[in-house]
Write a protein that holds these residues in place. Structure first.
Motif, PDB file in Angstrom:
ATOM      1  N   LEU A 386       0.829  -1.261   0.059  1.00  0.00           N
ATOM      2  CA  LEU A 386       0.054  -0.114   0.081  1.00  0.00           C
ATOM      3  C   LEU A 386       0.881   1.134   0.024  1.00  0.00           C
ATOM      4  O   LEU A 386       0.620   2.335  -0.613  1.00  0.00           O
ATOM      5  CB  LEU A 386      -0.892  -0.108   1.306  1.00  0.00           C
ATOM      6  N   ASN A 387       2.041   1.315   0.484  1.00  0.00           N
ATOM      7  CA  ASN A 387       2.977   2.323   0.528  1.00  0.00           C
ATOM      8  C   ASN A 387       3.103   2.930  -0.766  1.00  0.00           C
ATOM      9  O   ASN A 387       3.161   4.303  -1.049  1.00  0.00           O
ATOM     10  CB  ASN A 387       4.314   1.876   1.299  1.00  0.00           C
ATOM     11  N   LEU A 388       3.173   2.043  -1.706  1.00  0.00           N
ATOM     12  CA  LEU A 388       3.713   2.631  -3.265  1.00  0.00           C
ATOM     13  C   LEU A 388       2.297   3.354  -3.632  1.00  0.00           C
ATOM     14  O   LEU A 388       2.461   4.364  -4.272  1.00  0.00           O
ATOM     15  CB  LEU A 388       3.652   1.458  -4.089  1.00  0.00           C
ATOM     16  N   ILE A 389       1.060   3.030  -3.364  1.00  0.00           N
ATOM     17  CA  ILE A 389      -0.022   3.698  -3.817  1.00  0.00           C
ATOM     18  C   ILE A 389      -0.067   5.074  -2.806  1.00  0.00           C
ATOM     19  O   ILE A 389      -0.421   6.298  -3.864  1.00  0.00           O
ATOM     20  CB  ILE A 389      -1.439   2.890  -3.710  1.00  0.00           C
ATOM     21  N   PHE A 390       0.073   5.283  -1.756  1.00  0.00           N
ATOM     22  CA  PHE A 390      -0.115   6.388  -0.714  1.00  0.00           C
ATOM     23  C   PHE A 390       0.991   7.189  -1.210  1.00  0.00           C
ATOM     24  O   PHE A 390       0.887   8.422  -1.077  1.00  0.00           O
ATOM     25  CB  PHE A 390      -0.269   5.835   0.724  1.00  0.00           C
ATOM     26  N   TRP A 391       2.312   6.727  -1.563  1.00  0.00           N
ATOM     27  CA  TRP A 391       3.540   7.622  -1.800  1.00  0.00           C
ATOM     28  C   TRP A 391       3.179   8.170  -3.224  1.00  0.00           C
ATOM     29  O   TRP A 391       3.323   9.330  -3.420  1.00  0.00           O
ATOM     30  CB  TRP A 391       4.516   6.883  -2.062  1.00  0.00           C
ATOM     31  N   PHE A 392       2.493   7.414  -4.064  1.00  0.00           N
ATOM     32  CA  PHE A 392       1.850   7.986  -5.483  1.00  0.00           C
ATOM     33  C   PHE A 392       1.002   9.000  -5.341  1.00  0.00           C
ATOM     34  O   PHE A 392       1.051  10.262  -5.754  1.00  0.00           O
ATOM     35  CB  PHE A 392       1.288   6.930  -6.487  1.00  0.00           C
ATOM     36  N   ILE A 393       0.059   8.898  -4.304  1.00  0.00           N
ATOM     37  CA  ILE A 393      -0.931   9.946  -4.028  1.00  0.00           C
ATOM     38  C   ILE A 393      -0.602  11.233  -3.358  1.00  0.00           C
ATOM     39  O   ILE A 393      -0.942  12.491  -3.932  1.00  0.00           O
ATOM     40  CB  ILE A 393      -2.226   9.111  -2.958  1.00  0.00           C
ATOM     41  N   SER A 394       0.496  11.004  -2.618  1.00  0.00           N
ATOM     42  CA  SER A 394       1.159  12.261  -2.073  1.00  0.00           C
ATOM     43  C   SER A 394       1.902  12.904  -2.776  1.00  0.00           C
ATOM     44  O   SER A 394       1.934  14.406  -2.919  1.00  0.00           O
ATOM     45  CB  SER A 394       1.869  11.657  -0.654  1.00  0.00           C
ATOM     46  N   LEU A 395       2.566  12.220  -3.632  1.00  0.00           N
ATOM     47  CA  LEU A 395       3.208  13.034  -4.766  1.00  0.00           C
ATOM     48  C   LEU A 395       2.186  13.716  -5.916  1.00  0.00           C
ATOM     49  O   LEU A 395       2.864  14.750  -6.133  1.00  0.00           O
ATOM     50  CB  LEU A 395       4.147  12.062  -5.579  1.00  0.00           C
ATOM     51  N   SER A 396       1.345  13.104  -5.917  1.00  0.00           N
ATOM     52  CA  SER A 396       0.429  13.870  -7.009  1.00  0.00           C
ATOM     53  C   SER A 396       0.024  15.006  -6.336  1.00  0.00           C
ATOM     54  O   SER A 396      -0.438  15.959  -7.010  1.00  0.00           O
ATOM     55  CB  SER A 396      -0.900  12.807  -7.280  1.00  0.00           C
ATOM     56  N   TRP A 397      -0.465  15.036  -4.954  1.00  0.00           N
ATOM     57  CA  TRP A 397      -0.990  16.180  -4.303  1.00  0.00           C
ATOM     58  C   TRP A 397       0.166  17.139  -4.111  1.00  0.00           C
ATOM     59  O   TRP A 397      -0.158  18.402  -4.310  1.00  0.00           O
ATOM     60  CB  TRP A 397      -1.325  15.563  -2.959  1.00  0.00           C
ATOM     61  N   ILE A 398       1.478  16.706  -3.987  1.00  0.00           N
ATOM     62  CA  ILE A 398       2.474  17.785  -3.955  1.00  0.00           C
ATOM     63  C   ILE A 398       2.624  18.545  -5.328  1.00  0.00           C
ATOM     64  O   ILE A 398       2.773  19.825  -5.335  1.00  0.00           O
ATOM     65  CB  ILE A 398       3.788  17.087  -3.437  1.00  0.00           C
ATOM     66  N   LEU A 399       2.650  17.778  -6.290  1.00  0.00           N
ATOM     67  CA  LEU A 399       2.807  18.205  -7.607  1.00  0.00           C
ATOM     68  C   LEU A 399       1.828  19.187  -8.079  1.00  0.00           C
ATOM     69  O   LEU A 399       1.925  20.236  -8.989  1.00  0.00           O
ATOM     70  CB  LEU A 399       3.361  17.251  -8.556  1.00  0.00           C
ATOM     71  N   GLY A 400       0.467  18.670  -8.137  1.00  0.00           N
ATOM     72  CA  GLY A 400      -0.606  19.136  -8.892  1.00  0.00           C
ATOM     73  C   GLY A 400      -1.792  19.609  -8.084  1.00  0.00           C
ATOM     74  O   GLY A 400      -2.657  20.212  -8.510  1.00  0.00           O
ATOM     75  N   GLN A 401      -1.984  19.199  -6.829  1.00  0.00           N
ATOM     76  CA  GLN A 401      -3.160  19.111  -5.902  1.00  0.00           C
ATOM     77  C   GLN A 401      -4.371  18.994  -6.737  1.00  0.00           C
ATOM     78  O   GLN A 401      -5.265  19.691  -6.699  1.00  0.00           O
ATOM     79  CB  GLN A 401      -3.163  20.791  -5.249  1.00  0.00           C
ATOM     80  N   PRO A 402      -4.564  17.892  -7.345  1.00  0.00           N
ATOM     81  CA  PRO A 402      -5.895  17.224  -8.218  1.00  0.00           C
ATOM     82  C   PRO A 402      -7.019  17.622  -7.137  1.00  0.00           C
ATOM     83  O   PRO A 402      -6.858  16.915  -5.948  1.00  0.00           O
ATOM     84  CB  PRO A 402      -5.495  16.305  -8.717  1.00  0.00           C
ATOM     85  N   SER A 403      -8.136  18.099  -7.337  1.00  0.00           N
ATOM     86  CA  SER A 403      -9.178  18.024  -6.727  1.00  0.00           C
ATOM     87  C   SER A 403      -9.710  16.573  -6.288  1.00  0.00           C
ATOM     88  O   SER A 403     -10.392  16.482  -5.104  1.00  0.00           O
ATOM     89  CB  SER A 403     -10.389  18.761  -7.316  1.00  0.00           C
ATOM     90  N   VAL A 404      -9.628  15.606  -7.231  1.00  0.00           N
ATOM     91  CA  VAL A 404     -10.160  14.375  -6.758  1.00  0.00           C
ATOM     92  C   VAL A 404      -9.439  13.811  -5.286  1.00  0.00           C
ATOM     93  O   VAL A 404      -9.971  13.001  -4.598  1.00  0.00           O
ATOM     94  CB  VAL A 404      -9.882  13.381  -7.829  1.00  0.00           C
ATOM     95  N   ILE A 405      -8.160  14.192  -5.193  1.00  0.00           N
ATOM     96  CA  ILE A 405      -7.609  13.644  -4.220  1.00  0.00           C
ATOM     97  C   ILE A 405      -7.898  14.426  -2.824  1.00  0.00           C
ATOM     98  O   ILE A 405      -8.226  13.462  -1.859  1.00  0.00           O
ATOM     99  CB  ILE A 405      -5.993  13.770  -4.205  1.00  0.00           C
ATOM    100  N   GLY A 406      -8.244  15.285  -2.805  1.00  0.00           N
ATOM    101  CA  GLY A 406      -8.963  16.324  -1.797  1.00  0.00           C
ATOM    102  C   GLY A 406     -10.267  15.769  -1.437  1.00  0.00           C
ATOM    103  O   GLY A 406     -10.568  15.485  -0.050  1.00  0.00           O
ATOM    104  N   LYS A 407     -10.956  15.078  -2.264  1.00  0.00           N
ATOM    105  CA  LYS A 407     -12.371  14.457  -2.043  1.00  0.00           C
ATOM    106  C   LYS A 407     -12.197  12.941  -1.378  1.00  0.00           C
ATOM    107  O   LYS A 407     -12.924  12.576  -0.665  1.00  0.00           O
ATOM    108  CB  LYS A 407     -13.231  14.369  -3.205  1.00  0.00           C
ATOM    109  N   LEU A 408     -10.808  12.500  -1.437  1.00  0.00           N
ATOM    110  CA  LEU A 408     -10.683  11.266  -0.895  1.00  0.00           C
ATOM    111  C   LEU A 408     -10.284  11.364   0.580  1.00  0.00           C
ATOM    112  O   LEU A 408     -10.334  10.394   1.233  1.00  0.00           O
ATOM    113  CB  LEU A 408      -9.518  10.705  -1.645  1.00  0.00           C
ATOM    114  N   PHE A 409     -10.176  12.427   0.891  1.00  0.00           N
ATOM    115  CA  PHE A 409      -9.747  12.600   2.395  1.00  0.00           C
ATOM    116  C   PHE A 409     -10.479  13.560   2.814  1.00  0.00           C
ATOM    117  O   PHE A 409      -9.978  14.791   3.270  1.00  0.00           O
ATOM    118  CB  PHE A 409      -7.988  13.188   2.363  1.00  0.00           C
TER     119      PHE A 409
END
Length: 491
Positions: A386-409
């Motif tokens: 799971l770390n691979l998935i959550f690291w990808f999510i964290s990196l995506s948020w840092i680089l572009g802050q896509p709104s879909v990630i905000g809705k997941l949390f």
């Protein structure tokens, strides 16, 4: 399961029976305890039903489904973190690990020492035979009470030739016997150990890998420890460390990892009476008990962890001794991933085997131990994936802050996830630093501070192991030895 009196161990009839028991003994006596079948029908159907339910929910409620999955994963992260911290605090107690000092170990007379058998399985390792002889020769134990069985596959000509050329079986090494294990599937270490167990004559049996350098007084310490412990303790696990810790950053990470695991987490598990996933070497058993509970599962690629759970489920327990066996840390990343992926696959194998009768196991070991067993054997590899998935999510948020990630949390998920991210990572690094400090290893400080890179390798290995569990569950991925160099600063 030892050689019956009057039976020739070199006879074809004995070899055939020994091989049959080595391969089929456990699955014939207790089929549900064997990993020869990776998934029971109900386990496979349950997993497929869960996947189907998740897909169905994702079709109609995509964001809600993903947010729920994130919440469940976050809860799992927090549970593992809290449990590890509790285990560490128990393992930090001075009396968490058994200690037998040198004076007491040497004071045991020959009459007090029982017959002892050392099993040394080796395959494709001719380069370490010379070191093996040196390590075994250094063991302080009466030769007339010590039986060493070097278990070699009969078609492994290079290792067989190296052992014979080294004079094993003669010239002062008469107590070391070469046992040729018939070539048969599965080609695994536990199958070889089961075959060797039929030839064992010792009251206590231990396993050393061919590259191991055990504490010369380890066998004597074990005898003294068994004398102090209750009869229900049937296995004593010695500590493992590495002789080539300073070879490169990977060996430093590996040494740091082992220092925490064998120095504090295993002793903490011992104090909590939870099942102990044994190491693959330097575990010392009462031979009659390990035989009675089915010995090793030849289809399980972490037969040590599996046997540790089976010991606890049978009403017995394991202790941890402050005596160190030095091994070779994998200095090669690809070789390391091969080894670690097998370990992760075997942890999941063992969890699947022991949850085939979940109510029975829960009654045998208790609620807390059952939860802890699940968090360690299933949680460790799953979270690494799971770390691979959550690291990808964290990196995506840092680089572009896509709104879909905000809705997941949403807030109810975001703050626990933030705790898991910040406090969890900091606590894990802190545990490694504490272990290195207590083990007097200031040379591993750089490894402690750069450990997130090691976690990335763990995640790759875990993903590989999980995939291989589906494709080839009992395949034993060979770890190559002889790649290390000695390290003068190893402790």
């Amino acid at each position: 399961m030892s050689t019956p009196e009057g039976v020739d161990p070199e006879s074809e009839a004995f070899k055939a029976e020994a091989l049959h028991l080595a391969v089929h003994g456990l699955r014939e006596s207790d089929p549900l305890a064997s990993a020869s079948v990776a998934f029971m029908p109900w386990q496979r159907n349950t997993a497929l039903a869960i996947v189907a339910l998740i897909v169905l929910c994702a079709v109609f409620f995509p964001l809600g489904t993903l947010a729920t999955l994130v919440a469940i994963c976050t809860a799992g992260y927090l549970a593992v973190l809290i449990d590890r911290l509790l285990i560490l605090t128990r393992g930090m107690d001075r009396d968490a690990i058994l200690t037998i000092d040198d004076e007491r170990a040497r004071a045991l007379s020959d009459d007090e020492l029982p017959p002892y058998t050392i099993l040394v399985p080796a395959y494709g390792e001719p380069e370490v035979v010379g070191d093996l002889i040196g390590a075994l020769s250094a063991i302080d134990y009466p030769a007339d009470k010590l039986q060493v069985l070097l278990l070699l596959e009969e078609d492994d000509s290079p290792t067989i030739d190296a052992a014979r050329n080294a004079g094993i079986g003669s010239g002062g090494y008469e107590h070391i016997v070469i046992v040729l294990v018939p070539a048969a599937d599965p080609r695994t270490k536990p199958k070889a150990c089961n075959y060797g167990l039929r030839r064992a004559t010792g009251d206590i049996v231990t396993i050393y890998d061919a590259e191991d350098i055990p504490d010369p007084l380890q066998l004597r310490r074990i005898v003294a420890a068994f004398g102090d412990l209750p009869e229900t303790v049937v296995c004593i696990q010695a500590k493992l460390a590495f002789h080539n810790a300073g070879q490169n950053l990977l060996t430093q990470w590996f040494t740091m990892d082992y220092g925490l695991w064998f120095g504090f987490l295993l002793p903490g598990l011992m104090r909590s009476r939870a099942p102990i996933p044994l190491g693959g070497t330097s575990n010392h058993f009462k031979r009659d008990v390990v035989t009675d509970i089915g010995a090793w599962d030849p289809y399980n690629v972490t037969e040590d962890a599996d046997l540790g759970v089976r010991i606890a489920a049978s009403g017995y327990s394991t202790a941890v001794l402050d005596s160190t066996t030095l091994e070779e840390a994998n200095p090669d990343p690809i070789n390391w991933v091969r080894q670690r992926s097998r370990w992760y696959k075997g942890y999941l194998q063992s969890w699947l085997v022991h949850t085939r009768r979940p109510v029975q196991l829960w009654r045998q070991i208790g609620t807390i131990s059952f939860i802890r067993f699940t968090l360690i054997l299933a949680g460790t590899p799953i979270i690494a994936c799971l770390n691979l998935i959550f690291w990808f999510i964290s990196l995506s948020w840092i680089l572009g802050q896509p709104s879909v990630i905000g809705k997941l949390f949403p807030a109810a998920v975001y703050f626990p996830a933030l705790i898991a991210l910040i406090i969890g990572n900091a606590a894990t690094i802190y545990m490694n630093i504490v272990a290195c400090r207590e083990n007097n290893r200031p040379d591993l400080l750089l490894a402690c501070l750069t450990v997130p890179l090691y976690w990335l390798m763990m995640s790759i290995a875990a993903t590989k192991g999980c995939w291989q569990l589906l494709r080839n569950p009992s395949y034993w991925e060979k770890t190559f030895h002889g790649l290390g160099t000695s390290s003068e600063d190893s402790k």
